[in-house]
Design an enzyme around this catalytic site. Structure first.
Site: not given
Ligand SMILES: NC(=O)C1=CN([C@@H]2O[C@H](COP(=O)(O)OP(=O)(O)OC[C@H]3O[C@@H](n4cnc5c(N)ncnc54)[C@H](O)[C@@H]3O)[C@@H](O)[C@H]2O)C=CC1
Ligand SMILES: N[C@@H](CC=O)C(=O)O
Ligand code: NA
Length: 444
Positions: A22-23, A25, A46, A143, A145, A216, A318
């Site tokens: 979702l999203g 950006g 996995v 928190v 990155g 955070k 980032g």
């Protein structure tokens, strides 16, 4: 989770885990890229293919590096799809992210999110939904990155008693302060650059006013002290009043200025424990490890009773660094689906009360323009001593109209320190209190 019969007769084999993003950006774009580029390795790690079922975006017409058939502008429908097992929320903001995550969790779908603003308000609600449906809620990216801090606190230090978690957890403000300190760069220009590089929040007020760092801090304090701490419990001050002149002046005390998030277990003399969580720009000595953390880098120092001091350092903002943490969580959540494990549950058993900033011992650095008259220093000193705040250093600079006084105090309750500043502001001899900052990272 789609499954097939193993032709060798080994029973049901898991073939794929359906993922919804979702999203798309700064972070979402990188997550989708890594999912595609590392598909085979991720499958091996996995034990099932991570199959991207769809990506929710706002603008379907915008060109993107993903198969157009995967795009949708209906995130609720995507979350509700039967073939979606894990939802990765990277839209940001409270709503609709909150509702979408809750629906996913209530339906047994695990969630990975980087949304600290949401978590700092609603972890309780979301964690309860996750626990009830035996789904996982992972948020390492929320928190600092890329830096692993949530997992070390939640898991590696689960047997220790954390006393303090403090550091630089906002990349944008650290990027701005570092540039202002190194080159005297203009605040607005550097802030724009932080946005261009994908560090800043969609509304950078969240960064520069300290909201992001406070979210955070709430997340870190909750985990470290097994107590539900929300953003409203965090004392917050941003960097908008810090000037290049402040950074220059800090250098004269062998210090720099950083936006710090500090979460502490405060012990009263009667043994009562409370949690202090606070965010403010502070002077720290140049010799302190946090002083060398530049640009958008973050660093978190954890102090635990038995482990001692631990320091975590790396890229705190980032697209790609944050996506790394998201992918780490996604692999964990997917492995749990495949192998039957569970992620860590919320732990709030300690229920410690929150300490007011007023009661927390701090040190102050106060810079003021004063009347250049004999006796002024003594009058100023007496305002501090009246409130039992002792002075560690006093420096006089300039003369005449430009006479300035800089005072550094020893540790005393923050309320006493701020009352001293208020008293200075009322004095005729003090023409202007130009800068008030706290001093951290010293022992006295
Ligand atoms: N950029 C960074 O360095 C970091 C960001 N985060 C967090 O990660 C999340 C995403 O951050 P960014 O990617 O930087 O933000 P961004 O603003 O670049 O991306 C968010 C995307 O979501 C889309 N979006 C918003 N509402 C939507 C909706 N209702 N339906 C469909 N799409 C929608 C927006 O159009 C935008 O493209 C935020 O929660 C942020 O706080 C966390 C750590 C680091
Ligand atoms: N805007 C945030 C992004 C990461 O959390 C920051 O600058 O740190
Ligand atoms: Na992290």
């Amino acid at each position: 989770m789609s499954q097939t019969q193993d032709p060798a007769g080994g029973g049901i084999q898991t073939r794929s885990i359906g993922v919804a993003v979702l999203g798309m950006g700064n972070v979402g774009t990188e997550v989708v890229r890594i999912l595609e580029e590392s598909a085979d390795d991720l499958r091996a790690r996995v034990g099932a293919r991570l199959q991207l079922r769809g990506v929710a975006v706002r603008d379907l017409a915008k060109p993107r590096q993903v198969d157009a058939s995967l795009l949708t502008d209906d995130p609720a429908a995507l979350v509700a799809r039967d073939d979606v097992d894990i939802v990765v929320e990277l839209m940001g903001g409270i709503d609709p992210a909150r509702t979408l995550i809750r629906h996913a969790l209530e339906n047994g779908k695990s969630v990975v999110t980087a949304n600290k603003a949401l978590l700092a308000e609603y972890t309780g609600e979301l964690a309860t939904a996750a626990a009830q449906s035996r789904a996982d809620l992972y948020f390492e990216a929320a928190v600092a990155g890329a830096i692993p801090v949530i997992r070390p606190l939640t898991q590696s230090l689960a047997g220790d008693t954390v006393e303090r978690v403090a550091g630089i957890v906002n990349g944008t403000t650290n990027f701005i302060l570092s540039a202002m300190d190194a080159d005297g760069d203009d605040y607005d220009v550097v802030l724009k650059e932080a946005g261009r590089l994908g560090y800043a929040e969609a509304d950078p007020t969240a960064d520069v006013e300290g909201f992001d760092a406070a979210s955070k801090a709430a997340i870190l304090a909750s985990i470290a002290f097994h107590t539900r701490v929300t953003a409203a419990d965090v004392h917050r001050e941003g960097i908008t009043s810090v000037t290049s002149a402040d950074l220059l002046a800090a250098r004269k005390f062998d210090c720099t200025i950083k936006l710090l998030s500090i979460c502490e277990r405060v012990r009263d003399t009667d043994g009562t424990q409370r949690v202090s969580a606070r965010v403010y720009p502070a002077l720290i000595p140049l010799s302190h490890p946090l002083a060398t953390v530049g640009g958008a880098f973050n660093a978190v120092v954890v102090e635990a009773q038995n482990a001692g001091r631990l320091m975590f350092y790396g890229q705190g903002a980032g697209g790609a660094p944050t996506a790394s943490a998201v992918l780490g969580d996604l692999v964990m959540a997917a492995r749990n689906k495949v192998h039957g494990g569970r992620g860590p549950l919320e732990s709030t058993y300690a229920k410690l009360p929150i300490a007011s900033i007023d009661d927390v011992p701090t040190r102050y650095y106060v810079s003021m323009r004063v009347a250049d008259r004999p006796g002024v220093l003594a009058q100023i000193a007496s305002e501090f001593s009246k409130r039992s705040v002792s002075l560690a250093a006093v420096r006089q600079e300039g003369a005449g109209d430009d006479a300035r006084l800089i005072v550094v105090t020893h540790r005393a309750p923050d309320r006493a320190q701020s009352e001293c500043v208020a008293a200075l502001e009322d004095m005729d001899e003090v023409l202007k209190v130009s800068s008030v900052l706290r001093l951290e990272g010293t022992d006295d």
